[in-house]
Design an enzyme around this catalytic site. Structure first.
Site, PDB file in Angstrom:
ATOM      1  N   THR A  30     -11.375 -31.608 -32.289  1.00 28.68           N
ATOM      2  CA  THR A  30     -10.212 -30.763 -32.013  1.00 28.68           C
ATOM      3  C   THR A  30      -8.930 -31.574 -31.887  1.00 28.68           C
ATOM      4  O   THR A  30      -7.842 -31.029 -32.034  1.00 28.68           O
ATOM      5  CB  THR A  30     -10.413 -29.962 -30.714  1.00 28.68           C
ATOM      6  OG1 THR A  30     -10.783 -30.868 -29.672  1.00 28.68           O
ATOM      7  CG2 THR A  30     -11.504 -28.912 -30.874  1.00 28.68           C
ATOM      8  N   ASP A  31      -9.042 -32.884 -31.628  1.00 29.42           N
ATOM      9  CA  ASP A  31      -7.819 -33.639 -31.335  1.00 29.42           C
ATOM     10  C   ASP A  31      -6.910 -33.760 -32.546  1.00 29.42           C
ATOM     11  O   ASP A  31      -5.688 -33.707 -32.413  1.00 29.42           O
ATOM     12  CB  ASP A  31      -8.130 -35.005 -30.722  1.00 29.42           C
ATOM     13  CG  ASP A  31      -8.977 -35.925 -31.588  1.00 29.42           C
ATOM     14  OD1 ASP A  31      -9.594 -35.436 -32.566  1.00 29.42           O
ATOM     15  OD2 ASP A  31      -9.030 -37.128 -31.273  1.00 29.42           O
ATOM     16  N   GLY A 119     -20.725 -43.890 -30.922  1.00 27.52           N
ATOM     17  CA  GLY A 119     -19.825 -42.766 -30.710  1.00 27.52           C
ATOM     18  C   GLY A 119     -19.199 -42.762 -29.328  1.00 27.52           C
ATOM     19  O   GLY A 119     -18.804 -41.713 -28.827  1.00 27.52           O
ATOM     20  N   SER A 123     -14.382 -49.240 -30.429  1.00 26.78           N
ATOM     21  CA  SER A 123     -13.194 -49.786 -31.104  1.00 26.78           C
ATOM     22  C   SER A 123     -11.917 -49.420 -30.365  1.00 26.78           C
ATOM     23  O   SER A 123     -11.018 -50.254 -30.209  1.00 26.78           O
ATOM     24  CB  SER A 123     -13.127 -49.292 -32.556  1.00 26.78           C
ATOM     25  OG  SER A 123     -13.071 -47.877 -32.615  1.00 26.78           O
ATOM     26  N   ASP A 167      -9.627 -40.623 -28.169  1.00 30.90           N
ATOM     27  CA  ASP A 167     -10.309 -41.828 -27.722  1.00 30.90           C
ATOM     28  C   ASP A 167      -9.359 -42.763 -26.992  1.00 30.90           C
ATOM     29  O   ASP A 167      -9.677 -43.309 -25.929  1.00 30.90           O
ATOM     30  CB  ASP A 167     -10.942 -42.559 -28.906  1.00 30.90           C
ATOM     31  CG  ASP A 167     -12.071 -41.768 -29.535  1.00 30.90           C
ATOM     32  OD1 ASP A 167     -12.473 -40.738 -28.963  1.00 30.90           O
ATOM     33  OD2 ASP A 167     -12.552 -42.187 -30.606  1.00 30.90           O
TER      34      ASP A 167
END
Length: 377
Positions: A30-31, A119, A123, A167
């Site tokens: 959704t982001d 997930g 990173s 993230d």
């Protein structure tokens, strides 16, 4: 981090910073559609010992790779010029310079216990810890959302992954004991108390140790499909499609785009449902929302895989209140909300199911809401 001195000429670093990985309770894919997300920072983090240099060299070492020091010239950094893990810290330095900040090289030693390929944003944790260190050492003065934007740009433009902002915002902005309710359109945020232990609950993370190769290309295709659908509907982003108008909108779209739109709209609604339950202190009600989210990711967005499906199905059958894959998909991790007294039973059941299916044993641990990026010393 004692490794810094052994790798970087025996001198001490100017400081040590940490930035965590994350799990996302609900709000997947959704982001990049300007939607809502609800991540939690993990205790597992990337830690960076850093000392600035004046000779234009960026010297990078990872405690996890077992290799030597990667030496780069800051002036030579361009997108696509660095491979492997070193591209993530290099991306941040390049992005700072591209944004007009006069930063140079550094000695950086990175030690991370965020599982890679799981997930859980390993990173992003590296990008954010380097961004936080440079921000402090150069006195740049960026606030936390700006740091997250910088790290996202590094991932988008230098690394070449068209990720959304979740993230990086989770790694920088989460606080201990809370989930982060984030509107990715304007970065409005609210810390939502998540006292799992107080409610007699646990959040089990199951790292399937699987990462399927199609993930990166498929991710870009999914994002492009969502953007195409929004354009066909005359919307700035799919976030602007209300659930009440979903059926009518689907009728206007090509068949291949309908499942993507249905997932994004219903997933945004699930985030809002989750927030409503958390605000009432009804944490157990998150369970069915998680399971419904996984079904949507599996059937509409099609980013699940046999291993994550097995973990979800087994966890629920063993007594979990709900479960779903977390992260971009095609492998990675599953989260399961369990009562405290069924945590071990659920974890054992998933491990047994993987063995019976001929899969490698998963890694399991309990997620505890942790703080975002910060200086350790």
């Amino acid at each position: 981090m004692t490794g810094f001195q052994s790798v970087h000429d025996g001198a001490a670093p100017a400081g040590v910073w940490a930035a965590p990985g994350r799990v996302n309770l609900i709000g997947e894919h959704t982001d990049y559609n300007d939607g809502f997300v609800l991540p939690v920072a993990l205790p597992q983090a990337a830690r960076a010992a850093v000392r600035l240099r004046t000779d234009g060299l960026l010297r990078l070492h990872s405690e996890q790779t077992g290799g030597g020091t990667v030496e780069l010239r800051v002036a030579d950094l361009v997108p696509g010029s660095v491979d492997g893990w070193a591209k993530y810290p290099a991306a941040v330095v390049w992005t700072l310079r591209a944004a007009g900040y006069r930063v140079g090289g550094a000695d950086i030693d990175i030690d991370s216990d965020v599982p890679t390929g799981a997930g859980l944003s390993s990173s992003a944790a590296i990008e954010c810890v380097v961004a936080a260190a440079y921000n402090d050492l150069h006195g740049i003065g960026l606030d936390r959302p700006a740091l997250a934007r910088l790290a996202q740009r590094a991932e988008n433009e230098f690394v070449g992954v068209p990720c959304g902002i979740m993230d990086q915002m989770a790694s920088v902005c989460c606080t201990e004991g809370n989930a982060l309710f984030l509107d990715t359109r304007d970065l409005a945020q609210r810390q939502v108390p998540l006292d799992l232990a107080g409610a007699g609950l646990r959040l089990l993370v199951v790292d399937t140790r699987v990462k399927h190769d199609l993930a990166d290309g498929a991710y870009a295709e999914l994002r492009a499909g969502c953007e195409r659908a929004a354009a066909l509907l005359g919307l700035p982003a799919l976030r602007d499609l209300a659930p009440a108008g979903l059926d009518a909108a689907l009728d206007r779209l090509p068949t291949e785009l309908r499942p993507l739109v249905r997932h994004v709209v219903t997933e945004n609604a699930r985030v809002q449902q989750a927030i409503a339950h958390l605000d009432l202190g009804d944490l157990a009600a998150l369970g069915p929302i998680l399971t419904a989210g996984h079904a949507s990711l599996r059937d509409d967005y099609r980013v699940s895989c046999p291993e994550t499906d097995l973990a979800v199905e087994t966890a629920v059958a063993a007594g979990a209140l709900g479960a779903r894959m977390t992260g971009g998909g095609f492998g990675g991790s599953v989260i399961a909300l369990t009562a405290a007294d069924t945590l071990d039973t659920v974890a054992a059941a998933v491990t047994t199911a993987f063995t019976d299916a001929g899969y490698a044993a998963p890694r399991t641990f309990t997620a505890i809401p942790a703080p975002g990026a910060h200086r350790i010393s």
